[in-house]
Design a protein around this motif. Sequence first.
Motif, PDB file in Angstrom:
ATOM      1  N   THR A 191      23.990 136.280  41.419  1.00  0.00           N
ATOM      2  CA  THR A 191      23.542 136.822  42.707  1.00  0.00           C
ATOM      3  C   THR A 191      22.343 136.055  43.253  1.00  0.00           C
ATOM      4  OG1 THR A 191      24.293 139.026  42.065  1.00  0.00           O
ATOM      5  CG2 THR A 191      22.756 138.895  43.906  1.00  0.00           C
ATOM      6  N   ILE A 192      21.402 135.688  42.386  1.00  0.00           N
ATOM      7  CA  ILE A 192      20.138 135.094  42.858  1.00  0.00           C
ATOM      8  C   ILE A 192      20.224 133.570  42.911  1.00  0.00           C
ATOM      9  CG2 ILE A 192      18.853 137.055  41.937  1.00  0.00           C
ATOM     10  CD1 ILE A 192      17.799 134.990  39.766  1.00  0.00           C
ATOM     11  N   THR A 193      19.076 132.937  43.146  1.00  0.00           N
ATOM     12  CA  THR A 193      18.929 131.493  43.280  1.00  0.00           C
ATOM     13  C   THR A 193      19.642 130.737  42.161  1.00  0.00           C
ATOM     14  OG1 THR A 193      16.716 132.026  44.083  1.00  0.00           O
ATOM     15  CG2 THR A 193      17.213 129.694  43.723  1.00  0.00           C
ATOM     16  N   GLY A 194      20.416 129.711  42.529  1.00  0.00           N
ATOM     17  CA  GLY A 194      21.092 128.881  41.545  1.00  0.00           C
ATOM     18  C   GLY A 194      20.156 127.884  40.895  1.00  0.00           C
ATOM     19  N   LYS A 195      20.689 127.151  39.929  1.00  0.00           N
ATOM     20  CA  LYS A 195      19.847 126.266  39.115  1.00  0.00           C
ATOM     21  C   LYS A 195      19.184 125.165  39.939  1.00  0.00           C
ATOM     22  CE  LYS A 195      21.177 125.045  34.957  1.00  0.00           C
ATOM     23  NZ  LYS A 195      21.886 124.363  33.840  1.00  0.00           N
ATOM     24  N   THR A 196      19.948 124.467  40.763  1.00  0.00           N
ATOM     25  CA  THR A 196      19.374 123.340  41.509  1.00  0.00           C
ATOM     26  C   THR A 196      18.270 123.807  42.443  1.00  0.00           C
ATOM     27  OG1 THR A 196      21.478 122.153  41.409  1.00  0.00           O
ATOM     28  CG2 THR A 196      19.896 121.438  43.068  1.00  0.00           C
ATOM     29  N   GLU A 197      18.552 124.867  43.210  1.00  0.00           N
ATOM     30  CA  GLU A 197      17.544 125.390  44.141  1.00  0.00           C
ATOM     31  C   GLU A 197      16.326 125.907  43.386  1.00  0.00           C
ATOM     32  OE1 GLU A 197      21.577 125.644  45.975  1.00  0.00           O
ATOM     33  OE2 GLU A 197      20.711 126.304  44.074  1.00  0.00           O
ATOM     34  N   ALA A 198      16.561 126.515  42.218  1.00  0.00           N
ATOM     35  CA  ALA A 198      15.447 127.031  41.421  1.00  0.00           C
ATOM     36  C   ALA A 198      14.534 125.907  40.958  1.00  0.00           C
ATOM     37  CB  ALA A 198      15.973 127.812  40.222  1.00  0.00           C
ATOM     38  N   LEU A 199      15.116 124.798  40.511  1.00  0.00           N
ATOM     39  CA  LEU A 199      14.311 123.679  40.035  1.00  0.00           C
ATOM     40  C   LEU A 199      13.488 123.067  41.171  1.00  0.00           C
ATOM     41  CD1 LEU A 199      16.869 121.942  37.641  1.00  0.00           C
ATOM     42  CD2 LEU A 199      14.864 123.277  36.999  1.00  0.00           C
ATOM     43  N   VAL A 200      14.088 122.974  42.346  1.00  0.00           N
ATOM     44  CA  VAL A 200      13.352 122.464  43.506  1.00  0.00           C
ATOM     45  C   VAL A 200      12.212 123.417  43.858  1.00  0.00           C
ATOM     46  CG1 VAL A 200      13.499 121.958  45.976  1.00  0.00           C
ATOM     47  CG2 VAL A 200      15.302 121.179  44.432  1.00  0.00           C
ATOM     48  N   ASP A 201      12.523 124.712  43.868  1.00  0.00           N
ATOM     49  CA  ASP A 201      11.517 125.712  44.209  1.00  0.00           C
ATOM     50  C   ASP A 201      10.349 125.673  43.229  1.00  0.00           C
ATOM     51  OD1 ASP A 201      10.605 127.986  45.764  1.00  0.00           O
ATOM     52  OD2 ASP A 201      11.040 129.175  43.984  1.00  0.00           O
ATOM     53  N   LEU A 202      10.649 125.609  41.939  1.00  0.00           N
ATOM     54  CA  LEU A 202       9.593 125.556  40.925  1.00  0.00           C
ATOM     55  C   LEU A 202       8.711 124.332  41.113  1.00  0.00           C
ATOM     56  CD1 LEU A 202      11.220 127.842  39.583  1.00  0.00           C
ATOM     57  CD2 LEU A 202      10.879 126.689  37.395  1.00  0.00           C
ATOM     58  N   THR A 203       9.334 123.211  41.404  1.00  0.00           N
ATOM     59  CA  THR A 203       8.583 121.972  41.575  1.00  0.00           C
ATOM     60  C   THR A 203       7.621 122.070  42.759  1.00  0.00           C
ATOM     61  OG1 THR A 203      10.501 120.771  40.728  1.00  0.00           O
ATOM     62  CG2 THR A 203       8.793 119.477  41.815  1.00  0.00           C
ATOM     63  N   VAL A 204       8.107 122.640  43.860  1.00  0.00           N
ATOM     64  CA  VAL A 204       7.275 122.755  45.055  1.00  0.00           C
ATOM     65  C   VAL A 204       6.117 123.715  44.826  1.00  0.00           C
ATOM     66  CG1 VAL A 204       7.223 123.520  47.457  1.00  0.00           C
ATOM     67  CG2 VAL A 204       9.144 122.178  46.614  1.00  0.00           C
ATOM     68  N   ILE A 205       6.436 124.928  44.314  1.00  0.00           N
ATOM     69  CA  ILE A 205       5.362 125.925  44.240  1.00  0.00           C
ATOM     70  C   ILE A 205       4.357 125.590  43.158  1.00  0.00           C
ATOM     71  CG2 ILE A 205       6.753 127.745  45.259  1.00  0.00           C
ATOM     72  CD1 ILE A 205       7.096 128.967  42.507  1.00  0.00           C
ATOM     73  N   GLU A 206       4.734 124.744  42.185  1.00  0.00           N
ATOM     74  CA  GLU A 206       3.688 124.348  41.243  1.00  0.00           C
ATOM     75  C   GLU A 206       2.681 123.440  41.918  1.00  0.00           C
ATOM     76  OE1 GLU A 206       2.451 122.500  36.990  1.00  0.00           O
ATOM     77  OE2 GLU A 206       4.549 122.359  37.559  1.00  0.00           O
ATOM     78  N   ILE A 207       3.138 122.526  42.739  1.00  0.00           N
ATOM     79  CA  ILE A 207       2.201 121.684  43.488  1.00  0.00           C
ATOM     80  C   ILE A 207       1.327 122.553  44.394  1.00  0.00           C
ATOM     81  CG2 ILE A 207       2.058 120.049  45.409  1.00  0.00           C
ATOM     82  CD1 ILE A 207       4.139 118.391  44.193  1.00  0.00           C
ATOM     83  N   LEU A 208       1.945 123.515  45.088  1.00  0.00           N
ATOM     84  CA  LEU A 208       1.204 124.337  46.037  1.00  0.00           C
ATOM     85  C   LEU A 208       0.233 125.292  45.363  1.00  0.00           C
ATOM     86  CD1 LEU A 208       4.022 125.208  48.610  1.00  0.00           C
ATOM     87  CD2 LEU A 208       2.329 123.374  48.721  1.00  0.00           C
ATOM     88  N   SER A 209       0.421 125.538  44.067  1.00  0.00           N
ATOM     89  CA  SER A 209      -0.427 126.492  43.348  1.00  0.00           C
ATOM     90  C   SER A 209      -1.571 125.822  42.594  1.00  0.00           C
ATOM     91  CB  SER A 209       0.422 127.299  42.350  1.00  0.00           C
ATOM     92  OG  SER A 209       1.451 127.993  42.994  1.00  0.00           O
ATOM     93  N   ARG A 210      -1.684 124.508  42.707  1.00  0.00           N
ATOM     94  CA  ARG A 210      -2.672 123.768  41.921  1.00  0.00           C
ATOM     95  C   ARG A 210      -3.907 123.421  42.758  1.00  0.00           C
ATOM     96  NH1 ARG A 210      -0.331 121.385  37.242  1.00  0.00           N
ATOM     97  NH2 ARG A 210      -1.898 119.759  37.249  1.00  0.00           N
ATOM     98  N   HIS A 211      -5.037 123.297  42.074  1.00  0.00           N
ATOM     99  CA  HIS A 211      -6.276 122.828  42.703  1.00  0.00           C
ATOM    100  C   HIS A 211      -6.489 121.355  42.366  1.00  0.00           C
ATOM    101  CE1 HIS A 211      -7.665 126.768  43.976  1.00  0.00           C
ATOM    102  NE2 HIS A 211      -7.437 127.243  42.764  1.00  0.00           N
ATOM    103  N   ALA A 212      -6.870 120.585  43.364  1.00  0.00           N
ATOM    104  CA  ALA A 212      -7.261 119.200  43.127  1.00  0.00           C
ATOM    105  C   ALA A 212      -8.643 119.161  42.481  1.00  0.00           C
ATOM    106  CB  ALA A 212      -7.266 118.417  44.438  1.00  0.00           C
ATOM    107  N   SER A 213      -8.961 118.037  41.849  1.00  0.00           N
ATOM    108  CA  SER A 213     -10.233 117.928  41.131  1.00  0.00           C
ATOM    109  C   SER A 213     -11.431 117.898  42.068  1.00  0.00           C
ATOM    110  CB  SER A 213     -10.234 116.665  40.262  1.00  0.00           C
ATOM    111  OG  SER A 213     -10.054 115.522  41.079  1.00  0.00           O
ATOM    112  N   ASP A 214     -11.211 117.540  43.335  1.00  0.00           N
ATOM    113  CA  ASP A 214     -12.328 117.450  44.275  1.00  0.00           C
ATOM    114  C   ASP A 214     -12.312 118.601  45.286  1.00  0.00           C
ATOM    115  OD1 ASP A 214     -10.054 116.599  45.515  1.00  0.00           O
ATOM    116  OD2 ASP A 214     -10.835 114.661  46.174  1.00  0.00           O
ATOM    117  N   GLU A 215     -11.728 119.732  44.884  1.00  0.00           N
ATOM    118  CA  GLU A 215     -11.709 120.904  45.752  1.00  0.00           C
ATOM    119  C   GLU A 215     -13.131 121.426  45.972  1.00  0.00           C
ATOM    120  OE1 GLU A 215     -10.340 122.470  48.237  1.00  0.00           O
ATOM    121  OE2 GLU A 215      -8.503 122.828  47.096  1.00  0.00           O
ATOM    122  N   VAL A 216     -13.385 121.981  47.156  1.00  0.00           N
ATOM    123  CA  VAL A 216     -14.673 122.577  47.474  1.00  0.00           C
ATOM    124  C   VAL A 216     -14.433 124.065  47.739  1.00  0.00           C
ATOM    125  CG1 VAL A 216     -16.714 122.497  48.934  1.00  0.00           C
ATOM    126  CG2 VAL A 216     -15.418 120.405  48.511  1.00  0.00           C
TER     127      VAL A 216
END
Length: 865
Positions: free
Chosen positions: A764-789
């Motif tokens: 019923t829910i997200t398939g494997k390919t879409e899930a892997l893409v989603d995980l990859t994107v939201i991990e980038i979006l959830s991270r802080h860069a080293s020079d964050e203020v």
Amino acid sequence: MFGILGGNKGHKIKGTVVLMSKNVLDFNEIVSTTQGGLVGAATGIFGAATGIVGGVVDGATAIFSRNIAIQLISATKTDGLGNGKVGKQTYLEKHLPSLPTLGDRQDAFSVYFEWDNDFGIPGAFYIKNFMQSEFFLVSVTLEDIPNHGTIHFVCNSWVYNAKSYKRDRIFFANKTYLPNETPTPLVKYRKEELENLRGDGKGERKEYDRIYDYDVYNDLGNPDKSNDLARPVLGGSSAYPYPRRGRTGRKPTTKDSKSESPSSSTYIPRDENFGHLKSSDFLTYGIKSIAQTVLPTFQSAFGLNAEFDRFDDVRGLFEGGIHLPTDALSKISPLPVLKEIFRTDGEQVLKFPPPHVIKVSKSAWMTDEEFGREMLAGVNPCLIECLQVFPPKSKLDPTVYGDQTSTITKEHLEINLGGLSVEQALSGNRLFILDHHDAFIAYLRKINDLPTAKSYATRTILFLKDDGTLKPLAIELSLPHPRGDEFGAVSRVVLPADQGAESTIWLIAKAYVVVNDSCYHQLMSHWLNTHAVIEPFVIATNRHLSVLHPIYKLLLPHYRDTMNINGLARQSLINAGGIIEQSFLPGPFAVEMSSAVYKGWVFTDQALPADLIKRGMAVEDPSSPYGLRLVIDDYPYAVDGLEIWSAIQTWVKDYVSLYYATDDAVKKDSELQAWWKEAVEKGHGDLKDKPWWPKLNTLQDLIHICCIIIWTASALHAAVNFGQYPYGGFILNRPTLTRRLLPEPGTKEYGELTSNHQKAYLRTITGKTEALVDLTVIEILSRHASDEVYLGQRDNPNWTDDTKAIQAFKKFGNKLKEIEDKISGRNKNSSLRNRNGPAQMPYTVLLPTSGEGLTFRGIPNSISI
């Protein structure tokens, strides 16, 4: 450190210029011109080159010394025409590689200026770059100015070859002046610089431009490539209202003259591009690599119909990894940012970091308590409402959509109300609703016609238990009427169950709710309500508030990188056929749906207290802290958020009151009034006639406006962004797609509800390919860069020379440290069950500070990712 050389007349003042080269100290990339007599290129920063007068100088000095010229402008002496005197052109001199105050990747150079009493006190300077390549000017410092002392110029700007500009580049000292208080010699320069930044609204913008202007969202589609990639223009019409974006001026597409041709390098004003290059590498290469490399690699490796068969298969992404075909990982691994994100164990195993939601318990996500808790402390905690009317009503136009009133009855609810009636629960503020019905029902017919999507519009009713937790009582699943929208909806109510097929139906019903919520979160709570609505204020501020203006200095840190990340999003995330369309339920209607929600957006409701009251999650109470009382005491987002909001409010009031003593001073500030008028009438032009816009006639208006902008850009964005991977990285907990409706009795799929509930859920829910893409994107979006203020911090201690402002800012920082300690204390209080929940995830996302990486905490100053 630096002093005056010589006597009173013809003295020279020594200063320090701090800069970064375009390629971060890779001086071999910078080619010298013959200007200034230097014809050779340096061998490197610590290499050597021969100057025209003989002898050996270090490489940096050789490259920069005669290729960057500065002229001081007086703030106290005029040239006879009323404008500040301009000094002689002076070149950079010696490279200072060992200066202890240098930041990462920065270099310093000495410079000497002729000075005498007739010149007065410098207040600005012109700078010319005679090299072919640009550099990033960080700061200029002059020390021991007679009768004055040190002057700091905080620059943070890219400087291109002088021929690129119609007017010379100018920078002002870190002074603060209201427009009518500007020293007379600087008035013309202040006005001219704002004119430069506004431009003339014509032509295609070039990389070196520093022009801020507005445009509609007409660059998401690509009709020339395919009719399927055509998208409506968002903004400029009542049908599709939208905030404005930065204008690029690119040529229209061939098939649609109203749409702008896509580009791989969208223009943003150059100073909005990352000068702190770690973030640039991380975001630019990370997001573009996903769109251009990772997504096609996953599709070719697994196909479009790849499936997880068991819940353990999903957990295996973090525990054992996933095997890729022979050549797949090799396409991903050379990209540095993706090496950091993907953990690889062996050549062909892809492994993601474990999301926080399953670090303690692998199955807590399935519980009803966690389902309810995440509405208060999850990644989208700003949508739940206290139910005021039963049954729930729709706000959709009944002449178009018919009767959309909920079909949930009192009987549905009262079997789980512990003896209370619905009326008693309502009057006691114990019924709550997560209502996604209106946002989705209007688009659901189109969505369900897509080959990859089948879903419902949902309403979820919850009950506040005596222990402070929420218990879901009923989920309504609605579809458009088969005979047409005007006939209303066809709805089904699903109740909690813990056995047989009905328990699986309940689990899947919760998935339909979460998919609605995941999409609403990403497109509305996150993209629209933070990224998109802030960009017009970034543009208006740069067009109308001088760098000398106190409100510019107040707001500038909260705009850092926003136009840049928004430009990247339009290229790779929210564009036609992009990552969001491929991995979220609405597909090609994703951003269009956010336009429908923007119709009801209200600026003043973005203030946290107003938002809580509007949603019925708080009631006005003058005797309570913040003037309101929460309906749910243990509401982590609201409890922590109100403390942050109050700290911002105190800081803004303290700061603004330093410069405006009366309401009349606000009214008479020409730059300020032009700023607000344009932000409303152009930046949010489709809503300009709404009566709720503040008029900016009083000091309180100004404080409130600035508080809302700062809150939205910092804490609100943090609350809806940095929990994405901790909660959504486990796709079972936060699916982004549903691909089939509930099965009918008597079918094979219905039988699976009992015989293989995991397979029924996974199909019923997200398939494997879409899930892997989603995980990859939201991990980038959830991270802080080293020079964050972060909130309460500045990237330069010399951002102002006003000691009272610096003291007020220090007070703000200290208050945030107190709040951080209080939040940590609440998270350890076991009686506050919503702060950790069954998943044992402390609510940390509004802790003000953070380290680098995937930390599930930290409030950056701005929407920088």
